[in-house]
Design a protein around this motif. Sequence first.
Motif, PDB file in Angstrom:
ATOM      1  N   PRO A 130       0.819  -1.219   0.000  1.00  0.00           N
ATOM      2  CA  PRO A 130       0.000   0.000   0.000  1.00  0.00           C
ATOM      3  C   PRO A 130       0.849   1.262   0.000  1.00  0.00           C
ATOM      4  N   ARG A 131       0.334   2.283  -0.677  1.00  0.00           N
ATOM      5  CA  ARG A 131       0.982   3.591  -0.665  1.00  0.00           C
ATOM      6  C   ARG A 131      -0.101   4.651  -0.668  1.00  0.00           C
ATOM      7  N   SER A 132       0.228   5.792  -0.170  1.00  0.00           N
ATOM      8  CA  SER A 132      -0.772   6.861  -0.150  1.00  0.00           C
ATOM      9  C   SER A 132      -0.769   7.578  -1.498  1.00  0.00           C
ATOM     10  N   VAL A 133      -1.878   8.206  -1.807  1.00  0.00           N
ATOM     11  CA  VAL A 133      -2.034   8.943  -3.052  1.00  0.00           C
ATOM     12  C   VAL A 133      -2.250  10.401  -2.693  1.00  0.00           C
ATOM     13  N   SER A 134      -1.512  11.277  -3.341  1.00  0.00           N
ATOM     14  CA  SER A 134      -1.676  12.702  -3.044  1.00  0.00           C
ATOM     15  C   SER A 134      -3.055  13.168  -3.482  1.00  0.00           C
ATOM     16  N   ARG A 135      -3.529  14.214  -2.864  1.00  0.00           N
ATOM     17  CA  ARG A 135      -4.837  14.765  -3.228  1.00  0.00           C
ATOM     18  C   ARG A 135      -4.847  15.200  -4.688  1.00  0.00           C
ATOM     19  N   GLN A 136      -3.737  15.814  -5.154  1.00  0.00           N
ATOM     20  CA  GLN A 136      -3.666  16.265  -6.543  1.00  0.00           C
ATOM     21  C   GLN A 136      -3.769  15.078  -7.503  1.00  0.00           C
ATOM     22  N   SER A 137      -3.090  13.989  -7.165  1.00  0.00           N
ATOM     23  CA  SER A 137      -3.137  12.795  -8.001  1.00  0.00           C
ATOM     24  C   SER A 137      -4.545  12.193  -8.002  1.00  0.00           C
ATOM     25  N   ALA A 138      -5.184  12.149  -6.846  1.00  0.00           N
ATOM     26  CA  ALA A 138      -6.547  11.623  -6.751  1.00  0.00           C
ATOM     27  C   ALA A 138      -7.509  12.493  -7.553  1.00  0.00           C
ATOM     28  N   GLU A 139      -7.349  13.809  -7.476  1.00  0.00           N
ATOM     29  CA  GLU A 139      -8.214  14.718  -8.233  1.00  0.00           C
ATOM     30  C   GLU A 139      -8.008  14.538  -9.731  1.00  0.00           C
ATOM     31  N   ALA A 140      -6.747  14.400 -10.168  1.00  0.00           N
ATOM     32  CA  ALA A 140      -6.464  14.205 -11.592  1.00  0.00           C
ATOM     33  C   ALA A 140      -7.092  12.905 -12.086  1.00  0.00           C
ATOM     34  N   CYS A 141      -6.973  11.861 -11.291  1.00  0.00           N
ATOM     35  CA  CYS A 141      -7.555  10.565 -11.651  1.00  0.00           C
ATOM     36  C   CYS A 141      -9.080  10.672 -11.715  1.00  0.00           C
ATOM     37  N   ALA A 142      -9.681  11.301 -10.725  1.00  0.00           N
ATOM     38  CA  ALA A 142     -11.138  11.460 -10.695  1.00  0.00           C
ATOM     39  C   ALA A 142     -11.615  12.287 -11.881  1.00  0.00           C
ATOM     40  N   ASN A 143     -10.915  13.375 -12.183  1.00  0.00           N
ATOM     41  CA  ASN A 143     -11.308  14.221 -13.312  1.00  0.00           C
ATOM     42  C   ASN A 143     -11.210  13.459 -14.629  1.00  0.00           C
TER      43      ASN A 143
END
Length: 72
Positions: A44-57
């Motif tokens: 497991p690794r954490s995902v940055s908020r920016q990366s999560a937002e880019a993926c969601a978008n």
Amino acid sequence: MREGIPKWPPYTHERKEFMAINKYWSVKNDYTLYYTVTVDKAGPRSVSRQSAEACANAYWTSKKKHERRRRA
């Protein structure tokens, strides 16, 4: 409604409402910003908020394009 449980509005593609059930119940928008989890061979690794937002978008943009093509 029971005390402490907020009104859960209908889901829309614009707001992507969901009910977050934790210690306190709350309505939030776009679950992919809160519950995106990735696991690779290293574990497991954490995902940055920016990366999560880019993926969601990218996901929602792709979904909208698919819906437009399906309607045409």
